[in-house]
Design a protein around this motif. Structure first.
Motif, PDB file in Angstrom:
ATOM      1  N   GLY A  28      -6.541  12.255  -6.135  1.00 34.53           N
ATOM      2  CA  GLY A  28      -7.419  13.411  -6.097  1.00 34.53           C
ATOM      3  C   GLY A  28      -8.428  13.345  -7.225  1.00 34.53           C
ATOM      4  O   GLY A  28      -8.362  14.103  -8.200  1.00 34.53           O
ATOM      5  N   PRO A  29      -9.396  12.428  -7.122  1.00 36.32           N
ATOM      6  CA  PRO A  29     -10.322  12.199  -8.233  1.00 36.32           C
ATOM      7  C   PRO A  29     -11.472  13.199  -8.315  1.00 36.32           C
ATOM      8  O   PRO A  29     -12.249  13.162  -9.271  1.00 36.32           O
ATOM      9  CB  PRO A  29     -10.874  10.802  -7.935  1.00 36.32           C
ATOM     10  CG  PRO A  29     -10.832  10.711  -6.438  1.00 36.32           C
ATOM     11  CD  PRO A  29      -9.613  11.470  -6.018  1.00 36.32           C
ATOM     12  N   ASP A  30     -11.589  14.129  -7.342  1.00 38.09           N
ATOM     13  CA  ASP A  30     -12.787  14.961  -7.259  1.00 38.09           C
ATOM     14  C   ASP A  30     -12.698  16.262  -8.042  1.00 38.09           C
ATOM     15  O   ASP A  30     -13.727  16.842  -8.389  1.00 38.09           O
ATOM     16  CB  ASP A  30     -13.105  15.272  -5.792  1.00 38.09           C
ATOM     17  CG  ASP A  30     -13.413  14.003  -5.003  1.00 38.09           C
ATOM     18  OD1 ASP A  30     -14.051  13.099  -5.582  1.00 38.09           O
ATOM     19  OD2 ASP A  30     -13.003  13.906  -3.838  1.00 38.09           O
ATOM     20  N   ALA A  31     -11.505  16.764  -8.306  1.00 36.30           N
ATOM     21  CA  ALA A  31     -11.364  18.013  -9.062  1.00 36.30           C
ATOM     22  C   ALA A  31      -9.907  18.173  -9.467  1.00 36.30           C
ATOM     23  O   ALA A  31      -9.000  17.635  -8.825  1.00 36.30           O
ATOM     24  CB  ALA A  31     -11.809  19.226  -8.240  1.00 36.30           C
ATOM     25  N   THR A  32      -9.697  18.929 -10.541  1.00 35.94           N
ATOM     26  CA  THR A  32      -8.354  19.270 -10.999  1.00 35.94           C
ATOM     27  C   THR A  32      -8.282  20.773 -11.182  1.00 35.94           C
ATOM     28  O   THR A  32      -9.168  21.366 -11.802  1.00 35.94           O
ATOM     29  CB  THR A  32      -8.006  18.572 -12.335  1.00 35.94           C
ATOM     30  OG1 THR A  32      -8.054  17.157 -12.141  1.00 35.94           O
ATOM     31  CG2 THR A  32      -6.622  18.970 -12.819  1.00 35.94           C
ATOM     32  N   GLY A  33      -7.238  21.391 -10.644  1.00 35.85           N
ATOM     33  CA  GLY A  33      -7.044  22.831 -10.800  1.00 35.85           C
ATOM     34  C   GLY A  33      -5.644  23.116 -11.299  1.00 35.85           C
ATOM     35  O   GLY A  33      -4.668  22.589 -10.758  1.00 35.85           O
ATOM     36  N   ILE A  34      -5.534  23.926 -12.338  1.00 32.93           N
ATOM     37  CA  ILE A  34      -4.238  24.250 -12.946  1.00 32.93           C
ATOM     38  C   ILE A  34      -4.165  25.746 -13.196  1.00 32.93           C
ATOM     39  O   ILE A  34      -5.134  26.355 -13.664  1.00 32.93           O
ATOM     40  CB  ILE A  34      -4.039  23.489 -14.279  1.00 32.93           C
ATOM     41  CG1 ILE A  34      -3.976  21.975 -14.030  1.00 32.93           C
ATOM     42  CG2 ILE A  34      -2.775  23.963 -14.998  1.00 32.93           C
ATOM     43  CD1 ILE A  34      -3.948  21.147 -15.298  1.00 32.93           C
ATOM     44  N   ARG A  35      -3.020  26.327 -12.854  1.00 37.09           N
ATOM     45  CA  ARG A  35      -2.769  27.727 -13.206  1.00 37.09           C
ATOM     46  C   ARG A  35      -1.370  27.837 -13.787  1.00 37.09           C
ATOM     47  O   ARG A  35      -0.398  27.365 -13.189  1.00 37.09           O
ATOM     48  CB  ARG A  35      -2.908  28.633 -11.985  1.00 37.09           C
ATOM     49  CG  ARG A  35      -2.839  30.125 -12.337  1.00 37.09           C
ATOM     50  CD  ARG A  35      -3.523  30.952 -11.269  1.00 37.09           C
ATOM     51  NE  ARG A  35      -4.924  30.564 -11.144  1.00 37.09           N
ATOM     52  CZ  ARG A  35      -5.693  30.828 -10.085  1.00 37.09           C
ATOM     53  NH1 ARG A  35      -5.174  31.467  -9.044  1.00 37.09           N
ATOM     54  NH2 ARG A  35      -6.948  30.443 -10.045  1.00 37.09           N
ATOM     55  N   GLN A  36      -1.271  28.462 -14.968  1.00 39.10           N
ATOM     56  CA  GLN A  36       0.008  28.619 -15.639  1.00 39.10           C
ATOM     57  C   GLN A  36       0.215  30.069 -16.038  1.00 39.10           C
ATOM     58  O   GLN A  36      -0.733  30.792 -16.349  1.00 39.10           O
ATOM     59  CB  GLN A  36       0.073  27.732 -16.888  1.00 39.10           C
ATOM     60  CG  GLN A  36       0.042  26.240 -16.581  1.00 39.10           C
ATOM     61  CD  GLN A  36       0.099  25.392 -17.840  1.00 39.10           C
ATOM     62  OE1 GLN A  36      -0.933  25.008 -18.371  1.00 39.10           O
ATOM     63  NE2 GLN A  36       1.320  25.106 -18.310  1.00 39.10           N
TER      64      GLN A  36
END
Length: 611
Positions: A28-36
């Motif tokens: 998944g090189p196009d975007a990174t999404g993280i929620r903590q």
């Protein structure tokens, strides 16, 4: 298409989450999404395929439901229309954006409405305690690995094993007895992996976990091996139905906002997918081959199939001199050993497809499982019809090393340890040997429910995503699987012919040279390549040394040396596959011993691609 990861009833620093994301960024090189938030976290690496400017994950429904998703939902347009009628709105047209609203409407049963391939992680914040739900598709196209720590009551999960090991404290214990399961079935089946405390979710599985509690199954879902079956037809009429279903599925799977390619091996299955795809417009097909003169070279069949479909043909060639370094990369991406020699070629091929500018590829995988295409199926059915024992030969045909040879390779101590450890999952073995239905029906359930997801689909998923390619599988679609499973034995196997109905469905669409050619394996010709003077032979000699084997204590160094002697003097498929499998296992053991995560090996591939 994406990679997903996260934790529940645990804590992880932003650095840990970024580490895990980096370890599978290739998928998944196009975007990174993280929620903590306290006690939970969700993450996603995005490979943009639909609505390239949208698709920000985690998806959320008013903050109450948070979702990360890996896969493709092919009926998302119809679902979006239905959900909008129920009052939901959407910020983009990404397929995964419908999942939170679908869950709000239908609860845990929301997966019953999905048509596609997926693994999903969802956190529900509406109750007194947060709730995690994990779900996988009906046939296992999108794997999901997890670690449950019963003492800490914590759960970690990820799309790939190396990424899962990226969480702090991620060192995992190698399951020593899994060597036998690996050699018996070429990769572990069922929920177990080569690690003691890492499991993989089975197809059609939903797990739920309330904060502080243990994960549990939620409801009953039917895997593809148990889908409702349409009534059987006869002969030509059935072939027409199969062709119609495949044509429709191929058309749906071609829809994307990025370029789509076809993988054409030169056999019936991939050539038929290529021909049906070409009915929708110009297509590009890719084939893998090896520099030099080797057995099982199928490039001429693949080229003929492409020419018949008027596809732009791309020939990918890799140099056997690169195989040792390529094997290290391949094994790392898989996370555990898979003895299929085609794994090396699969990885190289998808890297070349991406380098040529494509993001999606359609393949012919799973046709043999669905329509009865393996010689071992035919041999088992014929033996059973003659009243002879069929199971020993069938199980040996599945194996990397036949049962008698495995026993000779093990030390006395390791053989003793295996006395109470079955090579196959107990339920799978019981259904295969003593379940309802004909021998072919039982074998089909076993191959679809256990072998296909473990041996084929995880390999295809991991190695395509290693090259940032989304693979779509027409033969894994529920309409095609149900049709294939509805066929009586005589319409799959008869008079020595395999895949009778699928061959009939392909009539008139493929060149006669492809349609009537003898079936041969789509594989790396390791019997010829594992010989003195070849790079793979040198690598095997360097890793499978008597000292290393003696220190490990499971394999008898003298027995392994005898394998080398036999292969050097009288090259044959049995000794070659056994040596190959032991080499793959030793490369894996070196990569993950002492079960710590490592950076991916530096790419060395220089495949030549010719249009």
């Amino acid at each position: 298409m994406c990679r997903i990861y996260g934790y529940f009833n645990a804590e992880a620093s932003p650095h840990e989450m970024r580490t895990v994301a980096a370890l599978q960024r290739h998928g998944g090189p196009d975007a990174t999404g993280i929620r903590q938030a306290p006690a939970w976290g969700l993450g996603n690496n995005r490979l943009a395929v639909v609505d390239l400017d949208g698709g920000q994950q985690p998806y959320g429904a008013d903050g109450r439901v948070q979702v990360v998703f890996n896969g493709e939902i092919y009926n998302h347009g119809a679902l979006r229309h239905r959900l909008e009628g129920l009052g939901h709105s959407f910020d983009d047209r990404c397929d995964g954006a419908v999942i939170p609203a679908l869950y709000l409407e239908y609860g845990d049963a929301f997966t019953d409405h999905l048509d596609g391939m997926y693994s999903i992680a969802l956190v529900d914040l509406r109750g007194e305690r947060p709730r995690l739900l994990l779900a996988t598709d009906e046939i296992g196209m999108k794997p999901l690995y997890y670690r449950w720590d019963a003492a800490a009551r914590s759960l970690h999960f990820s799309s790939e094993i190396p990424a899962l090991l990226g969480f702090a404290g991620g060192a995992a214990r190698i399951r020593e007895t899994a060597l036998d399961a690996y050699l018996a079935t070429r990769t572990p089946f069922g929920g177990q992996t080569m690690f003691e405390d890492i499991e993989v979710m089975a197809p059609a599985t939903t797990l739920v976990c309330d904060l502080g509690d243990a994960p549990r199954g939620s409801g009953l879902r039917r895997p593809a091996a148990e889908l409702p079956q349409p009534g059987p037809g006869e002969g030509a009429a059935t072939a027409v139905r199969v062709r119609r279903a495949l044509r429709e599925e191929v058309g749906r799977l071609l829809v994307a906002d990025v370029p789509v390619a076809l993988i054409t091996s030169g056999g019936l299955d991939s050539s038929l997918v290529t021909a049906l795809a070409a009915e929708h417009g110009p297509v590009h097909s890719f084939n893998i081959a090896y520099k030099g003169d080797w057995p099982f070279d199928e490039r001429h069949f693949a080229r003929q199939a492409a020419e018949r479909a008027r596809a732009a043909y791309h020939q990918v060639e890799i140099d056997p001199a690169e195989f040792p370094a390529l094997l290290e990369e391949t094994v790392w991406h898989l996370g555990q050993p898979n003895a299929d020699p085609i794994a090396l070629s699969t990885y190289a091929l998808f890297k070349a497809v991406r380098a040529a500018g494509f993001t999606v590829a359609l393949t012919g995988d799973a046709a043999d499982e669905v329509f009865g295409g393996y010689g071992r199926m035919r041999q088992a059915a014929e033996s059973a019809a003659a009243g002879a024992a069929w199971a020993p030969d069938y199980l040996d045909a599945l194996s990397a090393v036949p049962a008698a040879l495995r026993r000779c390779l093990y030390t006395d101590a390791f053989r003793d340890r295996l006395r109470e450890v079955p090579a196959l999952p107990a339920e799978a073995e019981h259904d295969l040997l003593r379940g309802p239905g004909t021998v072919l029906e039982r074998i089909t359930r076993f191959e679809l429910g256990h072998r296909l997801p473990a041996y084929h689909l995880r390999r295809v998923d991991h190695l395509s995503m290693a090259g940032s390619i989304e693979v779509r599988l027409p033969f894994c679609q529920s309409s095609v699987v149900a049709l294939g499973r509805s066929l009586p034995d005589r319409l799959r196997l008869h008079d020595g012919q395999v895949k009778r109905t699928l061959y009939a469905a392909a009539a008139g669409l493929l060149p006669d040279s492809v349609l009537h050619r003898p079936k041969q394996p789509f594989t790396l010709p390791i019997t010829a390549m594992l010989r003195p003077g070849q790079p793979l032979w040198t690598q095997a000699r360097d890793l499978l040394t008597p000292d290393r084997l003696a220190a490990d204590g499971r394999l008898d160094p003298a027995a392994v040396q005898e394998l080398f002697d036999v292969q050097a003097e009288r090259p044959g498929d049995t000794a070659a596959l056994a040596l190959w499998s032991l080499l793959v296992h030793e490369v894996w053991r070196e990569q993950f011993r002492p079960a710590r995560v490592q950076a991916a090996p530096a790419p060395v591939l220089h495949a030549a691609v010719a249009a």
